[in-house]
Scaffold this motif. Structure first.
Motif, short mmCIF file in Angstrom:
data_model
loop_
_atom_site.label_atom_id
_atom_site.label_comp_id
_atom_site.label_asym_id
_atom_site.label_seq_id
_atom_site.Cartn_x
_atom_site.Cartn_y
_atom_site.Cartn_z
N LYS A 7 -8.46 38.73 23.78
CA LYS A 7 -9.08 38.98 22.49
C LYS A 7 -9.32 40.49 22.35
N ALA A 8 -8.94 41.03 21.21
CA ALA A 8 -9.14 42.46 20.97
C ALA A 8 -10.62 42.77 20.95
N LYS A 9 -10.99 43.83 21.64
CA LYS A 9 -12.40 44.23 21.66
C LYS A 9 -12.71 45.05 20.42
N VAL A 10 -13.77 44.65 19.76
CA VAL A 10 -14.22 45.35 18.55
C VAL A 10 -15.47 46.13 18.92
N PRO A 11 -15.51 47.41 18.58
CA PRO A 11 -16.71 48.19 18.91
C PRO A 11 -17.94 47.61 18.22
N MET A 12 -19.07 47.69 18.93
CA MET A 12 -20.32 47.20 18.35
C MET A 12 -20.76 48.09 17.19
N GLU A 13 -21.40 47.45 16.24
CA GLU A 13 -22.01 48.21 15.13
C GLU A 13 -23.10 49.10 15.70
N HIS A 14 -23.48 50.08 14.93
CA HIS A 14 -24.64 50.88 15.31
C HIS A 14 -25.47 51.17 14.05
N HIS A 15 -26.77 51.20 14.25
CA HIS A 15 -27.71 51.47 13.16
C HIS A 15 -28.71 52.50 13.66
N ASN A 16 -29.04 53.43 12.79
CA ASN A 16 -29.99 54.47 13.15
C ASN A 16 -31.42 53.98 13.01
N MET A 17 -32.27 54.43 13.91
CA MET A 17 -33.69 54.10 13.86
C MET A 17 -34.27 54.47 12.49
N ALA A 18 -33.77 55.53 11.90
CA ALA A 18 -34.26 55.96 10.59
C ALA A 18 -34.08 54.87 9.54
N ASP A 19 -33.01 54.07 9.65
CA ASP A 19 -32.80 52.98 8.70
C ASP A 19 -33.92 51.95 8.81
N LEU A 29 -31.21 43.12 10.26
CA LEU A 29 -31.34 41.97 11.16
C LEU A 29 -30.78 40.70 10.52
N SER A 30 -30.98 40.52 9.24
CA SER A 30 -30.42 39.35 8.56
C SER A 30 -28.90 39.37 8.59
N SER A 31 -28.31 40.54 8.39
CA SER A 31 -26.86 40.67 8.43
C SER A 31 -26.32 40.37 9.83
N LEU A 32 -26.96 40.90 10.86
CA LEU A 32 -26.52 40.64 12.23
C LEU A 32 -26.60 39.15 12.54
N SER A 33 -27.66 38.51 12.10
CA SER A 33 -27.83 37.08 12.34
C SER A 33 -26.77 36.27 11.59
N LYS A 34 -26.60 36.56 10.33
CA LYS A 34 -25.65 35.83 9.48
C LYS A 34 -24.22 35.96 9.99
N GLU A 35 -23.86 37.17 10.45
CA GLU A 35 -22.49 37.44 10.89
C GLU A 35 -22.31 37.24 12.40
N ASP A 36 -23.38 36.79 13.09
CA ASP A 36 -23.34 36.52 14.53
C ASP A 36 -22.81 37.74 15.31
N LYS A 37 -23.47 38.87 15.13
CA LYS A 37 -23.03 40.12 15.74
C LYS A 37 -24.09 40.71 16.67
N THR A 38 -23.67 41.73 17.39
CA THR A 38 -24.59 42.57 18.16
C THR A 38 -24.47 44.00 17.64
N ALA A 39 -25.50 44.80 17.87
CA ALA A 39 -25.47 46.19 17.40
C ALA A 39 -26.35 47.07 18.26
N PHE A 40 -25.93 48.33 18.38
CA PHE A 40 -26.76 49.36 19.01
C PHE A 40 -27.75 49.87 17.98
N ILE A 41 -28.95 50.19 18.44
CA ILE A 41 -29.92 50.91 17.63
C ILE A 41 -29.96 52.33 18.21
#
Length: 70
Positions: A7-19, A29-41
């Motif tokens: 399976k091709a590896k997809v880089p994790m999303e990242h979100h800034n603390m400022a957001d 958080l709702s988007s990550l939950s709905k799309e079943d993803k992980t992300a760096f803060i």
């Protein structure tokens, strides 16, 4: 015998603390939950935490991986 397809590896999303500080935490958080993803803060461009959907966490536990042990 056919080789296993990797399976091709997809880089994790990242979100800034400022957001989060600007009131975007619920949306992120709702988007990550709905799309079943992980992300760096990120804080000052550096990762400080990782968040994931509860479904993904439950799958890890069922697979015998408890991230609290690491």
């Amino acid at each position: 015998m056919p080789e296993k397809m990797q399976k091709a590896k997809v880089p994790m999303e990242h979100h800034n603390m400022a957001d989060f500080l600007r009131g975007q935490s619920s949306k992120i958080l709702s988007s990550l939950s709905k799309e079943d993803k992980t992300a760096f803060i990120l804080k000052n461009g550096k990762p400080i935490a990782v968040v994931m959907s509860n479904e993904r966490y439950e799958r890890l536990l069922k697979a015998g991986i408890d991230i609290n042990e690491y």
